[in-house]
Design a protein around this motif. Sequence first.
Motif, PDB file in Angstrom:
ATOM      1  N   ALA B  85       0.900  -1.124  -0.002  1.00  0.00           N
ATOM      2  CA  ALA B  85      -0.043  -0.004  -0.122  1.00  0.00           C
ATOM      3  C   ALA B  85       0.799   1.277  -0.010  1.00  0.00           C
ATOM      4  CB  ALA B  85      -0.970   0.015   1.275  1.00  0.00           C
ATOM      5  N   LEU B  86       0.509   2.077  -0.955  1.00  0.00           N
ATOM      6  CA  LEU B  86       1.206   3.521  -0.572  1.00  0.00           C
ATOM      7  C   LEU B  86       0.402   4.613   0.193  1.00  0.00           C
ATOM      8  CD1 LEU B  86       1.753   4.238  -4.593  1.00  0.00           C
ATOM      9  CD2 LEU B  86       3.200   3.218  -3.009  1.00  0.00           C
ATOM     10  N   LEU B  87      -0.667   3.945   1.035  1.00  0.00           N
ATOM     11  CA  LEU B  87      -1.324   4.931   1.749  1.00  0.00           C
ATOM     12  C   LEU B  87      -1.762   4.004   2.922  1.00  0.00           C
ATOM     13  CD1 LEU B  87      -3.784   6.663  -0.671  1.00  0.00           C
ATOM     14  CD2 LEU B  87      -2.316   7.831   0.941  1.00  0.00           C
ATOM     15  N   PRO B  88      -1.694   4.614   4.155  1.00  0.00           N
ATOM     16  CA  PRO B  88      -1.970   3.950   5.354  1.00  0.00           C
ATOM     17  C   PRO B  88      -3.430   3.478   5.387  1.00  0.00           C
ATOM     18  CG  PRO B  88      -1.148   6.460   5.858  1.00  0.00           C
ATOM     19  CD  PRO B  88      -1.255   6.257   4.452  1.00  0.00           C
ATOM     20  N   ALA B  89      -3.827   2.708   6.321  1.00  0.00           N
ATOM     21  CA  ALA B  89      -5.033   2.034   6.534  1.00  0.00           C
ATOM     22  C   ALA B  89      -6.315   2.998   7.111  1.00  0.00           C
ATOM     23  CB  ALA B  89      -4.958   0.634   7.227  1.00  0.00           C
ATOM     24  N   ASP B  90      -5.629   3.915   7.933  1.00  0.00           N
ATOM     25  CA  ASP B  90      -6.560   4.756   8.757  1.00  0.00           C
ATOM     26  C   ASP B  90      -6.714   6.269   7.846  1.00  0.00           C
ATOM     27  OD1 ASP B  90      -3.840   5.487   9.552  1.00  0.00           O
ATOM     28  OD2 ASP B  90      -4.692   6.846  10.921  1.00  0.00           O
ATOM     29  N   ALA B  91      -8.120   6.754   8.082  1.00  0.00           N
ATOM     30  CA  ALA B  91      -8.247   7.862   7.274  1.00  0.00           C
ATOM     31  C   ALA B  91      -7.517   9.279   7.685  1.00  0.00           C
ATOM     32  CB  ALA B  91      -9.834   8.416   7.435  1.00  0.00           C
ATOM     33  N   PHE B 159      10.178   6.163   7.071  1.00  0.00           N
ATOM     34  CA  PHE B 159       9.754   6.919   5.842  1.00  0.00           C
ATOM     35  C   PHE B 159       8.986   8.057   6.423  1.00  0.00           C
ATOM     36  CE2 PHE B 159      11.087   2.881   4.666  1.00  0.00           C
ATOM     37  CZ  PHE B 159      12.213   3.116   3.692  1.00  0.00           C
ATOM     38  N   CYS B 160       8.369   8.926   5.427  1.00  0.00           N
ATOM     39  CA  CYS B 160       7.450   9.727   5.758  1.00  0.00           C
ATOM     40  C   CYS B 160       6.341   9.663   6.933  1.00  0.00           C
ATOM     41  CB  CYS B 160       6.784  10.489   4.491  1.00  0.00           C
ATOM     42  SG  CYS B 160       8.027  11.600   3.572  1.00  0.00           S
ATOM     43  N   HIS B 161       5.985   8.238   6.667  1.00  0.00           N
ATOM     44  CA  HIS B 161       4.722   7.974   7.666  1.00  0.00           C
ATOM     45  C   HIS B 161       4.980   6.349   7.633  1.00  0.00           C
ATOM     46  CE1 HIS B 161       0.583   8.475   9.210  1.00  0.00           C
ATOM     47  NE2 HIS B 161       0.475   7.144   9.066  1.00  0.00           N
ATOM     48  N   GLY B 162       5.554   6.241   9.359  1.00  0.00           N
ATOM     49  CA  GLY B 162       5.691   4.830   9.572  1.00  0.00           C
ATOM     50  C   GLY B 162       7.073   4.372   8.769  1.00  0.00           C
ATOM     51  N   ASP B 163       7.228   2.919   8.801  1.00  0.00           N
ATOM     52  CA  ASP B 163       8.454   2.352   8.230  1.00  0.00           C
ATOM     53  C   ASP B 163       8.150   1.549   6.869  1.00  0.00           C
ATOM     54  OD1 ASP B 163       9.769   3.267  10.471  1.00  0.00           O
ATOM     55  OD2 ASP B 163       9.056   1.692  11.870  1.00  0.00           O
ATOM     56  N   THR B 164       7.291   2.007   6.274  1.00  0.00           N
ATOM     57  CA  THR B 164       7.078   1.509   5.022  1.00  0.00           C
ATOM     58  C   THR B 164       6.973   2.891   4.129  1.00  0.00           C
ATOM     59  OG1 THR B 164       4.564   1.323   5.046  1.00  0.00           O
ATOM     60  CG2 THR B 164       6.060  -0.758   5.440  1.00  0.00           C
ATOM     61  N   PRO B 165       7.653   2.737   2.744  1.00  0.00           N
ATOM     62  CA  PRO B 165       7.335   3.917   1.857  1.00  0.00           C
ATOM     63  C   PRO B 165       6.086   4.110   1.363  1.00  0.00           C
ATOM     64  CG  PRO B 165       8.473   1.951   0.882  1.00  0.00           C
ATOM     65  CD  PRO B 165       8.415   1.614   2.088  1.00  0.00           C
ATOM     66  N   THR B 191      15.549  15.665   8.756  1.00  0.00           N
ATOM     67  CA  THR B 191      14.280  14.903   8.552  1.00  0.00           C
ATOM     68  C   THR B 191      14.310  14.230   7.294  1.00  0.00           C
ATOM     69  OG1 THR B 191      13.455  15.744  10.521  1.00  0.00           O
ATOM     70  CG2 THR B 191      12.515  13.835   9.576  1.00  0.00           C
ATOM     71  N   ILE B 192      14.408  15.382   6.267  1.00  0.00           N
ATOM     72  CA  ILE B 192      13.904  14.948   4.923  1.00  0.00           C
ATOM     73  C   ILE B 192      15.097  14.145   4.298  1.00  0.00           C
ATOM     74  CG2 ILE B 192      13.934  16.100   2.554  1.00  0.00           C
ATOM     75  CD1 ILE B 192      12.237  18.286   3.713  1.00  0.00           C
ATOM     76  N   ALA B 193      16.446  14.786   4.685  1.00  0.00           N
ATOM     77  CA  ALA B 193      17.710  14.113   4.345  1.00  0.00           C
ATOM     78  C   ALA B 193      17.678  12.675   4.798  1.00  0.00           C
ATOM     79  CB  ALA B 193      18.834  14.862   4.491  1.00  0.00           C
ATOM     80  N   ARG B 194      17.196  12.375   5.983  1.00  0.00           N
ATOM     81  CA  ARG B 194      17.514  11.085   6.428  1.00  0.00           C
ATOM     82  C   ARG B 194      16.566  10.187   5.649  1.00  0.00           C
ATOM     83  NH1 ARG B 194      14.253   8.706   9.481  1.00  0.00           N
ATOM     84  NH2 ARG B 194      12.978  10.281  10.589  1.00  0.00           N
ATOM     85  N   ILE B 195      15.146  10.605   5.430  1.00  0.00           N
ATOM     86  CA  ILE B 195      14.119   9.953   4.769  1.00  0.00           C
ATOM     87  C   ILE B 195      14.693   9.444   3.462  1.00  0.00           C
ATOM     88  CG2 ILE B 195      11.972   9.884   3.933  1.00  0.00           C
ATOM     89  CD1 ILE B 195      10.953  11.329   6.848  1.00  0.00           C
TER      90      ILE B 195
END
Lengths: 222, 222
Positions: B85-91, B159-165, B191-195
């Motif tokens: 998934a490219l988007l998380p499960a919650d709204a 990554f930007c949201h959690g641990d999956t891209p 933070t951006i550079a790290r991600i």
Amino acid sequence: MLKLYSYFRSSAAYRVRIALALKSLAYDTIPVHLLRDGGQHNGSAYRGANPQGLVPALQMAERGPVLAQSLAIMEYLDEVHPAPALLPADALGRARVRGLAHMVACEIHPLNNLRVLNYLTQELGVSGAQKDAWYAHWVALGLRAVEDVLARSGDTGRFCHGDTPGLADCCLVPQVFNARRFNCALDAYPTIARIVDACEQLPAFRQAAPDMQPDAEHALAR
Amino acid sequence: MLKLYSYFRSSAAYRVRIALALKSLAYDTIPVHLLRDGGQHNGSAYRGANPQGLVPALQMAERGPVLAQSLAIMEYLDEVHPAPALLPADALGRARVRGLAHMVACEIHPLNNLRVLNYLTQELGVSGAQKDAWYAHWVALGLRAVEDVLARSGDTGRFCHGDTPGLADCCLVPQVFNARRFNCALDAYPTIARIVDACEQLPAFRQAAPDMQPDAEHALAR
């Protein structure tokens, strides 16, 4: 109660106001004046809520999370309050509607908002006539593409996609409002003009218009 | 077989290439050169497929529908090929990720793409130094906001949201690639550079990079 950080003339806030109205969601307007106090959106009070310093932002509850970016807010509203839907039921239809919304939100509006026009005049020293030509150029290029997509597709109905208003209409109407305000001619875009007329007959679009906002300055709201 | 109309250096095409690679979807690249022939994207051949005349566009099958607008294409791919998934499960999570993606796609990239830079130099006669300052200004403003959102949230992970891209990473990496190409300093955005570093360790991001494309001109692809 939802709280919408809004400015009556902000095109992006106008989009979200339409979406809220189409879904009959009640909200309090928190005005953020983009011109007063050096731009209230740049102040620390607003940046505490939305570090991006852009309107709109939607606060979900007292001390609740604050959502930013108009398209992300509208997608959220559509997921949490699915009726009436802002997106069609099929994946290809959703891609078409999102694509139309992004044609406005990514190709036209970002080039013509206040901070960009200010940069042109203040940093680059362009004349008023050059600024107006810049504005008209991106409106014409963008609306030409939207018109072509709408006019050549059987998916276009009374609104951008079929006969119910949706995400693309929420973006198109504020963009056309802006274009009219800057005296951009719309004669070349008959499908767009027809759809915007249909939208403006609906109470939700009327209620979301700049001149209906609690922070409206009526000399500027048309 | 999917066909992607692409240009190796197009930031919007790069986003979609990452999404396709993350989902292990095979596709043929149809190169559309933005500089040759007065811009092949402006030619009637490409406009027949995509009347917007912008890359990327994704053709679903031989003579199948053509999707335009990178974010709409990625949302479509995520709906039709949901894993990974490219988007998380919650709204709320989805709103956050879409908001981050739009911070890049609506606030930074539209101001800095080729046609805008050409307008500045050709129509407004700005100098090379002024054009570079324009570019750096919108990158700095936009990445500052992204950094603030990422740095102050516990939702940010590897990554930007959690641990999956996901969708936000698909937008951020090409924007940072562009910023580096224009020598914009990134030191202020740890933070951006790290991600981005974490993303660039993944084969999907590596495979989607400009210098890995069949139409890459290697002197220009870094």
